[in-house]
Design a protein around this motif. Structure first.
Motif, PDB file in Angstrom:
ATOM      1  N   LYS A 143       0.823  -1.197   0.000  1.00 58.51           N
ATOM      2  CA  LYS A 143       0.000   0.000   0.000  1.00 58.51           C
ATOM      3  C   LYS A 143       0.863   1.256   0.000  1.00 58.51           C
ATOM      4  O   LYS A 143       1.969   1.265   0.522  1.00 58.51           O
ATOM      5  N   MET A 144       0.319   2.309  -0.579  1.00 55.71           N
ATOM      6  CA  MET A 144       0.946   3.618  -0.462  1.00 55.71           C
ATOM      7  C   MET A 144       0.709   4.108   0.959  1.00 55.71           C
ATOM      8  O   MET A 144      -0.391   4.019   1.486  1.00 55.71           O
ATOM      9  N   LYS A 145       1.756   4.639   1.579  1.00 52.19           N
ATOM     10  CA  LYS A 145       1.682   5.027   2.987  1.00 52.19           C
ATOM     11  C   LYS A 145       1.582   6.547   3.103  1.00 52.19           C
ATOM     12  O   LYS A 145       2.393   7.276   2.524  1.00 52.19           O
ATOM     13  N   LEU A 146       0.597   7.009   3.853  1.00 45.51           N
ATOM     14  CA  LEU A 146       0.389   8.436   4.069  1.00 45.51           C
ATOM     15  C   LEU A 146       0.564   8.762   5.545  1.00 45.51           C
ATOM     16  O   LEU A 146       0.095   8.024   6.408  1.00 45.51           O
TER      17      LEU A 146
ATOM     18  N   GLU B 119      -9.054  14.208  16.356  1.00 40.40           N
ATOM     19  CA  GLU B 119      -9.045  12.749  16.290  1.00 40.40           C
ATOM     20  C   GLU B 119     -10.208  12.198  15.468  1.00 40.40           C
ATOM     21  O   GLU B 119     -10.056  11.209  14.754  1.00 40.40           O
ATOM     22  N   ALA B 120     -11.378  12.837  15.571  1.00 37.96           N
ATOM     23  CA  ALA B 120     -12.543  12.361  14.819  1.00 37.96           C
ATOM     24  C   ALA B 120     -12.303  12.497  13.321  1.00 37.96           C
ATOM     25  O   ALA B 120     -12.565  11.568  12.540  1.00 37.96           O
ATOM     26  N   LEU B 121     -11.783  13.648  12.901  1.00 36.26           N
ATOM     27  CA  LEU B 121     -11.503  13.862  11.485  1.00 36.26           C
ATOM     28  C   LEU B 121     -10.386  12.939  11.011  1.00 36.26           C
ATOM     29  O   LEU B 121     -10.465  12.363   9.915  1.00 36.26           O
ATOM     30  N   ALA B 122      -9.357  12.780  11.835  1.00 34.41           N
ATOM     31  CA  ALA B 122      -8.251  11.891  11.470  1.00 34.41           C
ATOM     32  C   ALA B 122      -8.761  10.467  11.262  1.00 34.41           C
ATOM     33  O   ALA B 122      -8.365   9.785  10.304  1.00 34.41           O
ATOM     34  N   GLY B 123      -9.655  10.018  12.152  1.00 32.27           N
ATOM     35  CA  GLY B 123     -10.216   8.679  12.008  1.00 32.27           C
ATOM     36  C   GLY B 123     -11.048   8.539  10.754  1.00 32.27           C
ATOM     37  O   GLY B 123     -10.989   7.521  10.058  1.00 32.27           O
ATOM     38  N   GLU B 124     -11.833   9.580  10.452  1.00 34.42           N
ATOM     39  CA  GLU B 124     -12.685   9.558   9.263  1.00 34.42           C
ATOM     40  C   GLU B 124     -11.838   9.504   7.988  1.00 34.42           C
ATOM     41  O   GLU B 124     -12.124   8.728   7.068  1.00 34.42           O
ATOM     42  N   ILE B 125     -10.788  10.315   7.947  1.00 31.03           N
ATOM     43  CA  ILE B 125      -9.901  10.330   6.775  1.00 31.03           C
ATOM     44  C   ILE B 125      -9.207   8.979   6.618  1.00 31.03           C
ATOM     45  O   ILE B 125      -9.141   8.420   5.525  1.00 31.03           O
ATOM     46  N   GLY B 126      -8.695   8.447   7.728  1.00 36.29           N
ATOM     47  CA  GLY B 126      -7.992   7.176   7.675  1.00 36.29           C
ATOM     48  C   GLY B 126      -8.872   6.037   7.204  1.00 36.29           C
ATOM     49  O   GLY B 126      -8.458   5.209   6.383  1.00 36.29           O
ATOM     50  N   THR B 127     -10.109   5.988   7.709  1.00 39.27           N
ATOM     51  CA  THR B 127     -11.040   4.934   7.313  1.00 39.27           C
ATOM     52  C   THR B 127     -11.389   5.033   5.839  1.00 39.27           C
ATOM     53  O   THR B 127     -11.398   4.040   5.107  1.00 39.27           O
TER      54      THR B 127
ATOM     55  N   TRP C 164      -9.546   2.694  -0.188  1.00 42.55           N
ATOM     56  CA  TRP C 164      -8.928   2.854  -1.507  1.00 42.55           C
ATOM     57  C   TRP C 164      -7.513   2.310  -1.540  1.00 42.55           C
ATOM     58  O   TRP C 164      -6.752   2.560  -2.469  1.00 42.55           O
ATOM     59  N   GLY C 165      -7.146   1.571  -0.497  1.00 38.80           N
ATOM     60  CA  GLY C 165      -5.850   0.894  -0.512  1.00 38.80           C
ATOM     61  C   GLY C 165      -4.698   1.670   0.074  1.00 38.80           C
ATOM     62  O   GLY C 165      -3.556   1.234  -0.016  1.00 38.80           O
ATOM     63  N   TYR C 166      -4.978   2.826   0.698  1.00 41.43           N
ATOM     64  CA  TYR C 166      -3.910   3.601   1.309  1.00 41.43           C
ATOM     65  C   TYR C 166      -3.762   3.226   2.781  1.00 41.43           C
ATOM     66  O   TYR C 166      -4.750   3.003   3.477  1.00 41.43           O
ATOM     67  N   GLU C 167      -2.525   3.186   3.228  1.00 41.51           N
ATOM     68  CA  GLU C 167      -2.252   2.980   4.654  1.00 41.51           C
ATOM     69  C   GLU C 167      -1.982   4.348   5.268  1.00 41.51           C
ATOM     70  O   GLU C 167      -0.996   5.001   4.932  1.00 41.51           O
ATOM     71  N   THR C 168      -2.871   4.783   6.161  1.00 43.80           N
ATOM     72  CA  THR C 168      -2.734   6.106   6.765  1.00 43.80           C
ATOM     73  C   THR C 168      -2.263   5.979   8.206  1.00 43.80           C
ATOM     74  O   THR C 168      -2.903   5.311   9.017  1.00 43.80           O
ATOM     75  N   VAL C 169      -1.146   6.614   8.513  1.00 45.67           N
ATOM     76  CA  VAL C 169      -0.595   6.609   9.865  1.00 45.67           C
ATOM     77  C   VAL C 169      -0.796   7.993  10.456  1.00 45.67           C
ATOM     78  O   VAL C 169      -0.306   8.991   9.908  1.00 45.67           O
ATOM     79  N   ALA C 170      -1.533   8.081  11.565  1.00 39.96           N
ATOM     80  CA  ALA C 170      -1.820   9.369  12.201  1.00 39.96           C
ATOM     81  C   ALA C 170      -0.781   9.686  13.269  1.00 39.96           C
ATOM     82  O   ALA C 170      -0.446   8.828  14.100  1.00 39.96           O
TER      83      ALA C 170
END
Length: 227
Positions: free
Chosen positions: A5-8, A15-23, A28-34
């Protein structure tokens, strides 16, 4: 898309927005690290080694301009600012500090996805295939309308591909029969209400066979959704 996966890296203290973006991006196959430690963003960046950074401006300790400047000292990885600050001076400062794009809050997640795809495509010079990971080794590639289980393609009919594409694109929301019928009418085949029922039944069976569980849920009086 390259292997894996592409890592972001997401630098967002809401935290709520970060969770929403990550989910959302995960679909779409992206790995999001907050980032969790906002006084150590540079250290998090070096640990994660992301392909792209999503950077808020208003942050604890130091603002996003500062952290973008720090990242630019060690990397040319693209940075997209996501901020509620809509002053033109902030946008100018964002670009001057090395940012590649600026998205104002509130924003539609689809817009953010498109911007991410465009920048990754330009930066890494390959086509980012739109892959939706459904769990348990199951992945639907929208660009090819192909379903894979642990890298092996599962044979689907044209109508099954159309139905799965619509369900996957709106997952986890419920898709009405009317919307699915519209998707099938885009094909050259004659489609009736009974045809849709048959397609859903066969697709459900194929997914159950490879996953060992139900993947398509029927919501009575509403439609269907992917679990």
């Amino acid at each position: 898309m390259i292997d894996g996966k592409m890592k972001l890296l997401l630098v967002e203290d809401d935290e709520a927005l970060a969770g929403e973006i990550g989910t959302f991006l995960g679909r779409w196959g992206y790995e999001t690290v907050a980032v969790r430690q906002f006084d150590k963003v540079s250290e998090e960046f070096e640990r994660v080694r992301p392909h792209l950074v999503l950077m808020d401006i208003n942050l604890p300790f130091y603002d996003g301009f500062y952290w973008c400047g720090q990242i630019r000292q060690i990397s040319d990885v693209p940075v997209i600012y996501i901020s509620s600050r809509d002053d033109d001076r902030d946008k100018i400062m964002a670009i001057a500090q090395g940012g590649d794009d600026y998205v104002e809050k509130p924003f539609h997640l689809e817009i953010l996805k498109v911007k991410i795809q465009a920048i990754l495509r330009r930066t890494y010079q390959y086509k980012v295939r739109e892959q939706i990971f459904l769990g348990e080794g199951l992945c639907f590639d929208e660009s090819r309308q192909a379903l894979y289980k642990n890298g092996t393609e599962i044979e689907l009919t044209k109508l099954e591909r159309q139905v799965l594409a619509r369900l996957a694109s709106e997952r986890p929301d419920v898709v009405t029969r009317e919307k699915l019928m519209m998707a099938l009418w885009d094909t050259e085949e004659y489609v009736s209400d009974g045809t849709l029922t048959t397609v859903i039944c066969r697709l459900r069976g194929k997914l159950r066979a490879v996953c060992g569980r139900e993947v398509i849920e029927t919501k009575k009086g509403q439609g269907y959704r992917l679990l």
